[in-house]
Design an enzyme around this catalytic site. Structure first.
Site, PDB file in Angstrom:
ATOM      1  N   ASN A  35       0.687  -1.059   0.004  1.00  0.00           N
ATOM      2  CA  ASN A  35       0.132   0.084  -0.145  1.00  0.00           C
ATOM      3  C   ASN A  35       0.930   1.239   0.031  1.00  0.00           C
ATOM      4  OD1 ASN A  35      -1.759   1.913   0.614  1.00  0.00           O
ATOM      5  ND2 ASN A  35      -2.755   0.931   2.254  1.00  0.00           N
ATOM      6  N   ARG A  68      -2.841  -1.822  -3.366  1.00  0.00           N
ATOM      7  CA  ARG A  68      -3.916  -1.059  -3.354  1.00  0.00           C
ATOM      8  C   ARG A  68      -3.801   0.117  -4.318  1.00  0.00           C
ATOM      9  NH1 ARG A  68      -4.250   4.178   0.494  1.00  0.00           N
ATOM     10  NH2 ARG A  68      -6.634   4.793   0.154  1.00  0.00           N
ATOM     11  N   HIS A 114     -11.740   5.143  -0.818  1.00  0.00           N
ATOM     12  CA  HIS A 114     -11.955   4.464   0.497  1.00  0.00           C
ATOM     13  C   HIS A 114     -12.394   3.043   0.387  1.00  0.00           C
ATOM     14  CE1 HIS A 114     -10.924   8.561   2.504  1.00  0.00           C
ATOM     15  NE2 HIS A 114      -9.681   7.637   2.318  1.00  0.00           N
ATOM     16  N   ARG A 142      -6.481  18.571   2.970  1.00  0.00           N
ATOM     17  CA  ARG A 142      -7.515  18.777   1.758  1.00  0.00           C
ATOM     18  C   ARG A 142      -8.661  19.427   2.184  1.00  0.00           C
ATOM     19  NH1 ARG A 142      -7.388  12.730  -0.152  1.00  0.00           N
ATOM     20  NH2 ARG A 142      -6.058  12.393   1.360  1.00  0.00           N
ATOM     21  N   GLU A 167      -7.584  -2.625   5.333  1.00  0.00           N
ATOM     22  CA  GLU A 167      -7.454  -2.836   3.735  1.00  0.00           C
ATOM     23  C   GLU A 167      -6.432  -3.705   3.165  1.00  0.00           C
ATOM     24  OE1 GLU A 167      -7.860   2.009   2.776  1.00  0.00           O
ATOM     25  OE2 GLU A 167      -6.294   1.470   4.490  1.00  0.00           O
TER      26      GLU A 167
END
Length: 399
Positions: free
Chosen positions: A10, A95, A183, A243, A380
């Site tokens: 990842n 990922r 996500h 962000r 994940e």
């Protein structure tokens, strides 16, 4: 399928997370170790790794020039990984943030797939190039090694057409300017865990809040995505570490007219806004919670306020709400932030149990709360490993 090893990577802009799994002939997965190289591009890059029981395997610093970019960081940890694995893995899972309109399920990554995914980099410039760098490097050095790309956008392929739309001309929608959601690997994992940890809401209307350095919330009905706060890019929706989240497009037009170029605006929106921009201190929630500065409180209040507003909108999209789940770094570990959000959701019937929340209990709502509120750690990388097994079996690569 005989016993195999699966390495999951990842790769982000400032870190590479990895996990190694042993896969049995029946496809059961056991994590052998996990770790991360953090601080890529900083003065103090560091490799940390733990075995399956949580014991420290490695804690090593690197010189800045050894991990200046993601590809250098790969090389820095490659030798350690090969030694720790006792040889190369049998397959690698990655990922990948953006799969666009065409990739709505995990796929074997080859040169053609890589080229198509690289074309999506402008939609996720903070993530996509770094996600793809290890795939490109391994394809060049070990083309025979199976690599599986798993997409954060794929879980949201179940969103209805109305939820995917912007109010723009059809020609632009046909060009791929639509809401994608992100996500997804985290949400897919949580959807799979709900029947076990919260069976009373697993088939109902659930909001899952993935709150970390990047943040979004997903409306799920019967474990399927029907709406997400993130849209065309990973900028939209909830405020994040650096962000802004939801932002009037007129702000961007104003900055353009004021002489700011596209590259400068992109850097501003991806690196200088969010909690960092509001606080003027840090993008790290832990630092903001510890700070007495007014800017820190402003950033946290803004974050909680906008997240609670998003919960209301997602509940409206589902026609009601049966439960809330917090996950990811902030969602799993920042009890004060959960409490701030929950207080703003009292009108939905949310009542937290302070002791449970402080202890990060699996269920943090009070017994009398109309809505149950859960904390479920996400995984994940584990989701990616499962997809690797599925794809290689489907493709006949692992018998």
């Amino acid at each position: 399928m005989t016993g195999r090893t699966i390495l999951v990577l990842n790769a982000g802009s400032s870190s590479i997370k990895f996990q190694l799994y042993d896969a049995t002939a029946e496809g059961r997965l056991t994590r052998r170790f996990k770790g991360r190289l953090e601080g890529i591009g900083s003065a103090r890059p560091r490799l940390l790794a733990w075995d399956g029981a949580g014991a420290v395997l490695e804690d090593r610093g690197f010189r800045p020039e050894e991990a200046d970019e993601v590809e250098e960081a790969q090389a820095a940890i490659g030798g350690w990984l090969v030694g720790a694995m006792g040889g190369p893995p049998d397959a690698i899972g990655h990922r990948v943030v953006h799969g666009g309109a065409d990739y709505t399920a995990p796929v074997l990554a080859d040169a053609a797939v890589l080229a198509a995914l690289e074309a999506l980099s402008p939609l996720a410039p903070l993530h996509q190039p770094h996600n793809l760098a290890p795939i490109r490097s391994i394809l060049r050095r070990r083309p025979e090694l199976p690599q599986v790309a798993c997409f954060d956008t794929a879980f949201h392929a179940t969103m209805p057409d109305l939820a995917r739309r912007f109010a723009i001309p059809e020609a632009l929608h046909a060009r791929g300017i639509r809401r994608y959601g992100f996500h997804g690997l985290s949400y897919e994992y949580i959807a799979g865990r709900l029947p076990e940890v919260a069976p009373e809401i697993a088939r109902g209307r659930v909001i899952v809040a993935h709150l970390g350095s990047g943040c979004s919330a997903c409306a799920m009905v019967d474990g399927r995505s029907v709406q997400s706060t993130m849209g065309f890019s990973a900028l939209d929706g909830l405020p994040m570490g650096t962000r802004p989240g939801q932002l009037d497009a007129g702000v961007v037009l104003h900055l353009c007219r004021d002489g700011m170029g596209a590259a400068a605006i992109e850097h501003l929106l991806y690196h200088r806004c969010g909690l960092l921009g509001l606080s003027g201190i840090s993008a790290d929630v832990r630092e903001l919670l510890a700070s007495p500065a007014p800017g820190a409180r402003l950033a946290l209040d803004y974050f909680a306020d906008r997240t609670a507003q998003a919960f209301g909108a997602l509940a409206a999209a589902m026609g009601g709400l049966d439960g809330i789940v917090f996950t990811a770094g902030v969602g799993e570990n920042a009890a004060p932030v959960r409490a701030m959000i929950a207080a703003r959701c009292a009108w939905l019937g949310v009542v937290l149990d302070e002791a449970r929340n402080a202890a990060h209990a699996p269920r943090i709502s009070a017994d009398g709360s109309r809505l149950p509120v859960h904390v479920i750690p996400t995984d994940e990388e584990g989701m990616v490993a499962r997809h690797v097994v599925e794809v290689l079996r489907r493709e006949g690569r692992w018998a």
